[in-house]
Design an enzyme around this catalytic site. Structure first.
Site, PDB file in Angstrom:
ATOM      1  N   ASN A   1       0.864  -1.179   0.000  1.00 23.40           N
ATOM      2  CA  ASN A   1       0.000   0.000   0.000  1.00 23.40           C
ATOM      3  C   ASN A   1       0.902   1.231   0.000  1.00 23.40           C
ATOM      4  O   ASN A   1       1.508   1.544   1.026  1.00 23.40           O
ATOM      5  CB  ASN A   1      -0.903  -0.038   1.239  1.00 23.40           C
ATOM      6  CG  ASN A   1      -1.738   1.220   1.396  1.00 23.40           C
ATOM      7  OD1 ASN A   1      -1.778   2.066   0.503  1.00 23.40           O
ATOM      8  ND2 ASN A   1      -2.404   1.342   2.531  1.00 23.40           N
TER       9      ASN A   1
ATOM     10  N   LYS B   1       0.102   4.249  -0.245  1.00 25.11           N
ATOM     11  CA  LYS B   1      -0.542   5.427   0.375  1.00 25.11           C
ATOM     12  C   LYS B   1      -0.329   6.673  -0.499  1.00 25.11           C
ATOM     13  O   LYS B   1      -0.283   6.556  -1.709  1.00 25.11           O
ATOM     14  CB  LYS B   1      -0.031   5.603   1.809  1.00 25.11           C
ATOM     15  CG  LYS B   1      -0.190   4.312   2.625  1.00 25.11           C
ATOM     16  CD  LYS B   1       0.020   4.489   4.094  1.00 25.11           C
ATOM     17  CE  LYS B   1      -0.187   3.145   4.791  1.00 25.11           C
ATOM     18  NZ  LYS B   1      -0.039   3.224   6.240  1.00 25.11           N
TER      19      LYS B   1
ATOM     20  N   HIS C   1      -9.436   1.250   4.949  1.00 21.95           N
ATOM     21  CA  HIS C   1      -8.156   1.352   5.669  1.00 21.95           C
ATOM     22  C   HIS C   1      -8.351   2.248   6.887  1.00 21.95           C
ATOM     23  O   HIS C   1      -9.147   3.193   6.852  1.00 21.95           O
ATOM     24  CB  HIS C   1      -7.093   1.935   4.730  1.00 21.95           C
ATOM     25  CG  HIS C   1      -5.717   1.849   5.306  1.00 21.95           C
ATOM     26  ND1 HIS C   1      -5.254   2.771   6.229  1.00 21.95           N
ATOM     27  CD2 HIS C   1      -4.725   0.952   5.128  1.00 21.95           C
ATOM     28  CE1 HIS C   1      -4.015   2.426   6.576  1.00 21.95           C
ATOM     29  NE2 HIS C   1      -3.667   1.332   5.925  1.00 21.95           N
TER      30      HIS C   1
ATOM     31  N   GLU D   1      -6.742   4.588   8.001  1.00 26.03           N
ATOM     32  CA  GLU D   1      -6.551   6.025   7.745  1.00 26.03           C
ATOM     33  C   GLU D   1      -7.801   6.637   7.117  1.00 26.03           C
ATOM     34  O   GLU D   1      -8.115   7.801   7.366  1.00 26.03           O
ATOM     35  CB  GLU D   1      -5.314   6.216   6.849  1.00 26.03           C
ATOM     36  CG  GLU D   1      -4.035   5.973   7.643  1.00 26.03           C
ATOM     37  CD  GLU D   1      -2.893   5.369   6.841  1.00 26.03           C
ATOM     38  OE1 GLU D   1      -2.922   5.425   5.608  1.00 26.03           O
ATOM     39  OE2 GLU D   1      -1.968   4.822   7.479  1.00 26.03           O
TER      40      GLU D   1
ATOM     41  N   GLU E   1      -5.150  -4.872  10.620  1.00 26.03           N
ATOM     42  CA  GLU E   1      -4.114  -3.861  10.807  1.00 26.03           C
ATOM     43  C   GLU E   1      -4.387  -3.101  12.106  1.00 26.03           C
ATOM     44  O   GLU E   1      -5.183  -2.142  12.115  1.00 26.03           O
ATOM     45  CB  GLU E   1      -4.124  -2.867   9.640  1.00 26.03           C
ATOM     46  CG  GLU E   1      -3.849  -3.486   8.292  1.00 26.03           C
ATOM     47  CD  GLU E   1      -3.288  -2.464   7.309  1.00 26.03           C
ATOM     48  OE1 GLU E   1      -2.215  -2.724   6.761  1.00 26.03           O
ATOM     49  OE2 GLU E   1      -3.903  -1.407   7.105  1.00 26.03           O
TER      50      GLU E   1
ATOM     51  N   GLY F   1       2.711   2.303  10.757  1.00 24.07           N
ATOM     52  CA  GLY F   1       3.649   3.408  10.586  1.00 24.07           C
ATOM     53  C   GLY F   1       4.375   3.804  11.861  1.00 24.07           C
ATOM     54  O   GLY F   1       4.996   4.853  11.921  1.00 24.07           O
TER      55      GLY F   1
ATOM     56  N   SER G   1       3.689  -2.064  10.260  1.00 29.09           N
ATOM     57  CA  SER G   1       5.153  -2.060  10.474  1.00 29.09           C
ATOM     58  C   SER G   1       5.837  -3.377  10.115  1.00 29.09           C
ATOM     59  O   SER G   1       6.799  -3.782  10.768  1.00 29.09           O
ATOM     60  CB  SER G   1       5.481  -1.661  11.917  1.00 29.09           C
ATOM     61  OG  SER G   1       5.046  -0.340  12.166  1.00 29.09           O
TER      62      SER G   1
HETATM   63  P1  13P Z   1       3.200   0.382   7.617  1.00 31.69           P
HETATM   64  O1  13P Z   1       3.723  -0.896   7.032  1.00 31.69           O
HETATM   65  O2  13P Z   1       3.934   1.593   7.110  1.00 31.69           O
HETATM   66  O3  13P Z   1       3.103   0.335   9.098  1.00 31.69           O
HETATM   67  O4  13P Z   1       1.709   0.558   7.065  1.00 31.69           O
HETATM   68  C1  13P Z   1       0.839  -0.490   7.184  1.00 31.69           C
HETATM   69  C2  13P Z   1      -0.390  -0.166   6.427  1.00 31.69           C
HETATM   70  O5  13P Z   1      -1.136   0.714   6.813  1.00 31.69           O
HETATM   71  C3  13P Z   1      -0.658  -0.908   5.196  1.00 31.69           C
HETATM   72  O6  13P Z   1      -1.938  -0.660   4.727  1.00 31.69           O
END
Ligand code: 13P
Length: 251
Positions: A9, A11, A95, A97, A167, A173, A213
């Protein structure tokens, strides 16, 4: 036998030329990998160019979001058919976010997942608890509600082909991935609830990914757990080298 899925992803990162450069390097680095499905999910603006670059390769394309209506006066939104038309086979839905910054609810996530299916896209439905919810000991309650509401009303076929991504918000992150035991515990729980909804066959068949992560240093411990069918990777998918390492762990 379920084929594991390694999804990146990206982002809100990468210009078109950066995205093409990344996927070109990745394509060459993983061209021999056949035992797992590889997926990249660039920003909307890079989908077209990335699709041209991966044509004929073993890399699949996904979007990071979609809108639930097929077309019409919805300024700024992208329909499932448009995403399919540009070459995607998957779409990430709900997601954390999007839930956090764009107020997406389980109900909306469910509608979007169904809209994805109408356009013959495979939805990757994201669920996961916040740090506060974990500390308050309501993780299982939260996860159960997310599963029951976000994944309701599927046909039996859809219930097997949807992908669920666990997640935990506190692991995204932050560099603080969940312990393999924590992931295994939640993945088992997800399958238990899913079995109540759609039966054992669907619960066995559905792919449950972990995200948060994940990187080449911590993935080998996660790999030891039986109920993880792949990963949804953010930061470590933005560099061809680290994403390639993750993909190669499956070999
Ligand atoms: P990270 O791997 O940067 O923690 O992000 C995970 C994520 O949100 C994948 O959709």
């Amino acid at each position: 036998m379920k084929k594991p899925l390694m999804a990146g992803n990206w982002k809100m990162n990468k210009t078109v030329s950066e995205a093409v450069g990344l996927v070109k390097t990745l394509k060459n680095a993983v061209s021999d990998v056949m035992n797992i499905e590889i997926l990249v999910c660039p920003a909307f603006t890079a989908l077209y160019a990335v699709n041209n670059e991966i044509r004929g390769s073993n890399i699949n394309l996904g979007a990071q979001n979609l809108f639930l209506e097929p077309k019409g006066a919805f300024t700024g939104e992208i329909s499932p058919m448009m995403i399919k038309d540009i070459g995607c086979s998957y779409a990430i839905i709900g997601h954390s976010e999007r839930r956090q910054y764009f107020f997406e609810t389980n109900e909306l996530v469910n509608k979007k997942a169904k809209a994805a299916f109408v356009a013959t896209l495979v939805p990757i439905v994201c669920i996961g608890e916040t740090l506060k919810e974990r500390e308050d000991n309501v993780t299982f309650k939260v996860i159960e509600k997310q599963i029951r509401e976000s994944l309701s009303g599927f046909t039996l076929e859809q219930s097997c082909s949807v992908v669920i991504a666990y997640e935990p918000v506190w692991a995204i992150g932050t560099g603080k991935n969940a312990y393999p035991e924590q992931v295994q515990e939640i993945h088992c729980f997800i399958r238990k609830i899913y079995e109540q909804m759609y039966g054992k066959n669907a619960a066995d068949k559905v792919r449950v990914l972990y995200g948060g992560s994940v990187n080449p240093r911590n993935v080998s411990d996660l790999m030891k757990k039986p109920d993880i069918d792949g990963y949804l990777v953010g930061g470590a998918s933005l560099e061809a080298e680290s994403f390639t390492k993750l993909i190669r762990y499956f070999k």
